[in-house]
Write a protein that holds these residues in place. Structure first.
Motif, short mmCIF file in Angstrom:
data_model
loop_
_atom_site.label_atom_id
_atom_site.label_comp_id
_atom_site.label_asym_id
_atom_site.label_seq_id
_atom_site.Cartn_x
_atom_site.Cartn_y
_atom_site.Cartn_z
N THR A 354 44.45 50.59 5.47
CA THR A 354 43.23 51.43 5.62
C THR A 354 42.60 51.21 3.51
O THR A 354 43.15 51.35 2.95
CB THR A 354 43.72 52.81 5.75
OG1 THR A 354 44.58 53.08 6.89
CG2 THR A 354 42.90 54.37 5.77
N THR A 358 38.41 55.60 2.27
CA THR A 358 39.42 56.54 3.01
C THR A 358 40.26 57.17 2.73
O THR A 358 40.23 58.70 3.05
CB THR A 358 39.27 55.53 4.30
OG1 THR A 358 38.58 54.80 4.45
CG2 THR A 358 39.47 56.71 5.36
N TYR A 742 48.64 53.38 5.32
CA TYR A 742 47.77 54.07 5.90
C TYR A 742 47.52 55.33 6.27
O TYR A 742 48.16 56.21 6.50
CB TYR A 742 47.68 52.52 7.66
CG TYR A 742 49.36 53.03 8.15
CD1 TYR A 742 49.56 54.59 9.09
CD2 TYR A 742 50.33 52.27 8.24
CE1 TYR A 742 50.92 55.12 9.23
CE2 TYR A 742 51.86 52.92 8.28
CZ TYR A 742 51.79 53.62 9.09
OH TYR A 742 53.12 53.98 9.86
N LEU A 743 46.66 55.26 7.11
CA LEU A 743 46.14 57.09 7.32
C LEU A 743 46.69 57.58 7.57
O LEU A 743 47.05 58.47 7.85
CB LEU A 743 44.78 57.03 7.38
CG LEU A 743 44.00 58.70 7.05
CD1 LEU A 743 44.31 59.22 6.19
CD2 LEU A 743 42.23 58.13 7.53
N ASP A 747 47.60 54.74 13.39
CA ASP A 747 47.23 53.86 12.33
C ASP A 747 48.26 52.62 12.93
O ASP A 747 48.21 51.46 11.94
CB ASP A 747 46.36 54.07 11.30
CG ASP A 747 46.16 54.88 11.08
OD1 ASP A 747 44.38 54.51 12.63
OD2 ASP A 747 45.02 54.82 10.34
#
Length: 1000
Positions: A354, A358, A742-743, A747
């Motif tokens: 990510t 973001t 990652y978010l 994901d």
């Protein structure tokens, strides 16, 4: 007969595995055989060949196909063919298989596929006749697909069938020509027809009883919250009535011949996906079907059926309710939000997915006041993080996760001034149930006693662990439950060993591990830490034989021809280590080591950083000084200490520690790993090196249980709890961090793909990846709730915010220009420019030349750009002197100073003549000439020499802007012949130049 029976048995075993053993299926499978399985290993394809008494009904065939695909999907792509002993069939059986047959065709054009799907062929005996609309379609099907269709029917068990075509009476050639004419006319009037159709639809909509949609889409009944909701991953067979919810990633509608509308869409809940089919009941349904679009979140209820057309389970939907997507919210009060101090961006190469922007935006959305960036060994994400922080008005904490190594690992412990040649050595080895000296136990302890170069005694004993051994332990050591269930207690074995060793020097291969178990065991029975001097043969071998690829016990035994009967059995390992010790002590004596306390004098010599095991730790820059030191450490680790990964010696970190906060890192950090393997008091000295200690949610450590580095979740909670207690005892803040890669949880699949693409090169592929998404405050508090509400809040919220408050607002990208400093650069540039200009245009420079020089030099020197010009000049000059051609490109050609300092050959003055002999010049500044190269040849009127033609009339503003304050962007191209770089002699250079011509 034995072989025949074997094939039948294989078939029955396969059917049991495929769960196809119910009574209703037995008549069809009677006397069936699994004739052959064809494997294509590289393509991962399995093809089964079955023999049945009769042709299977289509429904049974489809079920067999679905079960094969389902049960072997994780291994290979499956296909199968059938031979029927009795090939009798009916017209209906061929029609039943028709859609399956068409589905097997590959590469068929959509119009022909639609033609075949939307008809029922005529069957007469062994002839199957397909209706076509014209002879061209008939020829196409006959030439390309007739034989293929026949073969497919044979793979279903049918005999050889003849496939033919027939032109429909209603579609004769005459009518087809009329159709083409009508189609052409229709195309010409398409615009008018489209408008009329739109008007017609609007009128129909006005007259229709279909209600105007207000609010979320709803088709059928409302699906209540207490419905039988299922995760898609759990749907593995046909079911009557279930409800699912998820994201629609594909949707289409199709009008059927019957007049009904078919809605088909695909939905995922990120555990799996399924296709949903719905048939309209009335015009209202058909109108609402059009509103189902990709991107919607829906609840769907219906039955699960095996679809023979798509050869998979599908849901036949009855009810649809649109829902809002479930988004994670940080529900903590405004002043009680956490701060993430451990986060990776895609700059953590092939590991995180990510973008920084973001993640920063999400932190702001959740109300977090700050967020840290800590990529693996690099800082390339800082510019993007800086921009994202500025845009979202959130504080960025700039950091890095480094690979910390000790400058030298001790060869000996408990140093003593004892003469090696006269000493007694106890070479020992332990086999254990795991790697933790606290949570695991010794199951075998063995040793040999050496004096005067000979083995004089042996010690060997199993110990009872009082629980079943794991499969990993049994496979690794060869020790089984039978060998230890009646063995003595560990305490009794350790007492005997303590007495047996006396004051001898203890020796082990990787002594820190074996001594860890020994010391923990001694403390439990009240003997305290072992006072005996210790030698680690692993570190001694690394010092003595640095050129070996590795220094494992079996590698060393092979090198020195020492017998190692059964590796990972304590008695055999101890004896082999004993013989290796004797060889190593001789080699050590040759290097002047006579006493035990001399071993560590050689610690850290040579490339010791390559031999040391890296530990992860986190560095956060507190201020500008810390940021500068951070950049310095990253550079040094890549340039001077790169071995497989960039490494950072502890002494170097200490040297440049000013302005940095040092965190203990993840499970690969030495504090957490030490707490896994040693007692808490042994980890105290290690922990005192750090400014704060990190702990992750237990889900982030889940792989440690899978790898059997931690026994179970209970032990994992104890380890986390002890780390927190250690921080409290030492007054070092403990911060709960997420090790974010990652978010969102869904994901994870992207990271899995990224990591799996690296195969065995990445150790992460040895276990399931943990959940390392960006967690909210409430999610993090839930993860640490086992510590108690107060303690969880302290490490999740209070300590992370306190650490963030210790860090200044830092700008990694400065507003001002920080050019290098070279003493006298301004004057050197002025002198160099004027000297070159006078050598071309004479001592008394033409007014146009001097005015251009002064204009440019005033801008260049006034804005501090002279040093940039000077560096470029030196680069070009050095390259040309060494024989490398250099060319400038871009707008630097509009700078006359760049021409006069030999950075570029482009002359931006107006077109002109200049005499190389007497320096006479003639300029054309009225625009009558575009380029000096276009001037006609001419002789100098003063001396008669041939004029040189030059000048391209390029304004200086093209390069540094109208105010002359743009930072210079001097692009230099240095094409070269590769061979030329390898030769050194002048003769060789000349030879290469003659061969290469223009080097490029």
């Amino acid at each position: 007969m034995g072989e025949q029976k074997s094939k039948k048995e294989q078939f029955l075993l396969l059917m049991q595995q495929l769960e196809l053993t119910e009574d209703a299926l037995l008549p069809y499978f009677q006397n069936a055989e699994l004739e052959k399985v064809i494997l294509e290993k590289k393509a991962r394809k399995w093809h089964f060949q079955f023999v049945f008494e009769n042709i299977l009904p289509c429904t049974i065939y489809s079920r067999l196909s679905a079960q094969l695909a389902k049960h072997f999907s994780y291994i290979a792509h499956t296909s199968f063919s059938i031979k029927a002993v009795n090939q009798q069939y009916t017209e209906q059986s061929i029609l039943d298989y028709w859609n399956n047959c068409v589905q097997e065709l590959e590469g068929i054009s959509p119009p022909l596929l639609k033609l075949l799907n939307e008809q029922t062929p005529a069957v007469q005996g062994s002839k199957v006749t397909i209706s076509v609309r014209n002879e061209m379609e008939g020829m196409s099907i006959k030439s390309k697909y007739a034989a293929l269709l026949s073969n497919i029917f044979q793979s279903f068990g049918f005999p050889l069938l003849t496939v033919d075509t027939a032109v429909q009476e209603s579609a004769s050639n005459d009518e087809y020509e009329k159709f083409l004419e009508a189609k052409q006319k229709e195309d010409q009037e398409r615009g008018l027809q489209a408008a009329l159709e739109m008007q017609k639809k609007e009128q129909e909509a006005e007259n229709s009883d279909t209600p105007v949609l207000k609010g979320p889409l709803s088709i059928g009944l409302t699906i209540k919250d207490d419905a039988d909701y299922r995760k898609l991953i759990d749907i593995i067979d046909e079911e009557r009535r279930v409800a699912v919810e998820g994201y629609v990633f594909a949707a289409e509608t199709k009008e059927l011949r019957s007049g009904r509308t078919l809605l088909t869409f695909k939905i995922t809940d990120y555990t799996s996906s399924i296709m949903v089919k719905m048939f309209s009941r009335d015009k209202e349904d058909a109108a609402l079907f059009q509103l189902v679009q990709k991107g919607m979140w829906l609840k769907v209820r219906g039955s699960i059926q095996n679809d023979t057309f798509v050869r998979d389970l599908v849901m036949i939907g009855n009810d649809i309710n649109e829902i809002k997507p479930v988004q994670r919210q940080d529900t903590a009060p405004e002043n009680e939000k956490r701060v993430e101090l451990h986060l990776h961006s895609p700059m953590s190469q092939m590991d995180a997915v990510t973008s920084v922007s973001t993640l920063v935006a999400q932190a702001k959305k959740w109300g977090h006041k700050a967020i840290a960036i800590t990529d693996h060994a690099v800082v390339q994400s800082f510019p993007e993080a800086f921009g994202a922080g500025k845009k979202n008005d959130i504080k960025i904490l700039y950091g890095v996760e480094v690979n910390l190594v000790d400058d030298g690992v001790p060869i000996a412990y408990n140093d003593a001034h004892r003469l090696i040649a006269e000493d007694t050595f106890v070479v020992f080895d332990v086999e254990t149930t795991g790697l933790s000296a606290v949570y695991d136990t010794i199951i075998e302890l063995a040793a040999v006693k050496i004096r005067g170069g000979e083995i004089i005694d042996r010690f060997e004993s199993f110990a009872n662990p009082h629980h079943k051994l794991s499969a990993t332990t049994i496979n690794l050591t060869g020790i089984t439950d039978d060998l230890v269930e009646n063995a003595p207690e560990v305490e009794d074995v350790l007492k005997k060993f303590y007495e047996w060793t006396g004051d001898a020097v203890l020796v082990a291969h990787n002594a820190s591990f074996d001594m860890g178990f020994l010391n923990v065991g001694y403390k439990k029975i009240g003997l305290g830490k072992s006072p005996n001097p210790v030698i680690d043969t692993l570190e001694l071998a690394r010092f003595l034989y640095p050129d070996m690829k590795n220094h494992r016990l079996n590698t060393l035994a092979k090198k020195f021809d020492v017998e190692l009967t059964q590796h990972h059995r304590a008695i055999y390992d101890a004896e082999a280590t004993g013989y290796l010790l004797l060889r190593m002590l001789k080699d050590a004596a040759n290097q002047g080591i006579e006493y035990h306390d001399q071993f560590n004098d050689n610690m850290g010599k040579g490339n010791a950083f390559q031999r040391a095991r890296p530990y992860h730790c986190t560095l956060l820059a507190q201020n500008e000084t810390g940021l500068k030191n951070l950049f310095k450490l990253v550079s040094i680790s890549h340039i001077d200490y790169f071995y497989r990964v960039p490494r950072l010696p502890r002494s170097l970190l200490q040297k440049y520690r000013e302005g940095l906060l040092v965190g203990s890192g993840c499970d690969k950090g030495e504090v957490f790993e030490g707490m896994m393997q040693k007692s808490p008091d042994e980890v105290e000295d290690t922990a005192q090196f750090y400014d704060y200690i990190e702990v992750h949610p237990k889900e982030v450590y889940s792989h440690l249980i899978e790898l059997e580095l931690v026994r179970d979740e209970k032990a994992l909670k104890e380890i986390i709890g002890k780390v927190v207690e250690l921080g409290e005892k030492l007054n070092i803040p403990v911060a709960a961090t997420g090790n974010v890669h990652y978010l969102n949880p869904n994901d994870k699949i992207y990271r899995k793909i990224l990591v799996n693409s690296q195969g065995g090169a990445n150790p992460l592929n040895r276990h399931n990846l943990p959940d390392v998404h960006f967690r909210t405050t409430n999610e993090m508090l839930d993860s640490f709730s086992f510590l108690g509400e107060e303690k969880a809040k302290k490490i999740v919220v209070e300590n992370t915010n306190a650490i963030a408050d210790m860090i200044d607002v830092i700008k990694p990208i400065k507003d001002d220009l920080y050019t290098p400093k070279i003493e006298g650069a301004d004057e050197e540039m002025r002198t160099m420019s004027y000297d070159m200009a006078k050598s071309i245009y004479g001592d008394e420079l033409p007014e146009i030349v001097e005015a251009r020089l002064e204009k440019e030099l005033k801008s260049i020197i006034g804005h501090g750009f002279a040093v940039i010009y000077l560096i470029s000049h030196k680069l070009v000059k050095k390259s040309l002197n060494d024989g490398y051609l250099v060319g400038s490109r871009g707008s630097v050609g509009s700078s006359f100073v760049a021409t006069m300092t030999e950075i570029t050959e482009v002359n931006p003055l107006p077109p002109h003549y200049v005499c190389p002999n007497c320096k006479t010049s003639e300029f054309f500044d009225d625009g009558s000439v575009g380029s000096g190269f276009d001037l006609p040849d001419k002789d100098c009127p003063n001396c008669g020499g041939v004029f040189k033609k030059d000048g391209h009339d390029i304004p200086f503003e093209t390069f540094l802007g109208f105010k002359g304050d743009k930072v210079p962007d001097i692009d230099l191209s240095a094409p070269r012949c590769q061979l030329k770089r390898l030769v050194t002699s002048d003769f060789a250079r000349r030879t290469v130049n003659s061969k290469c011509g223009m080097i490029g």
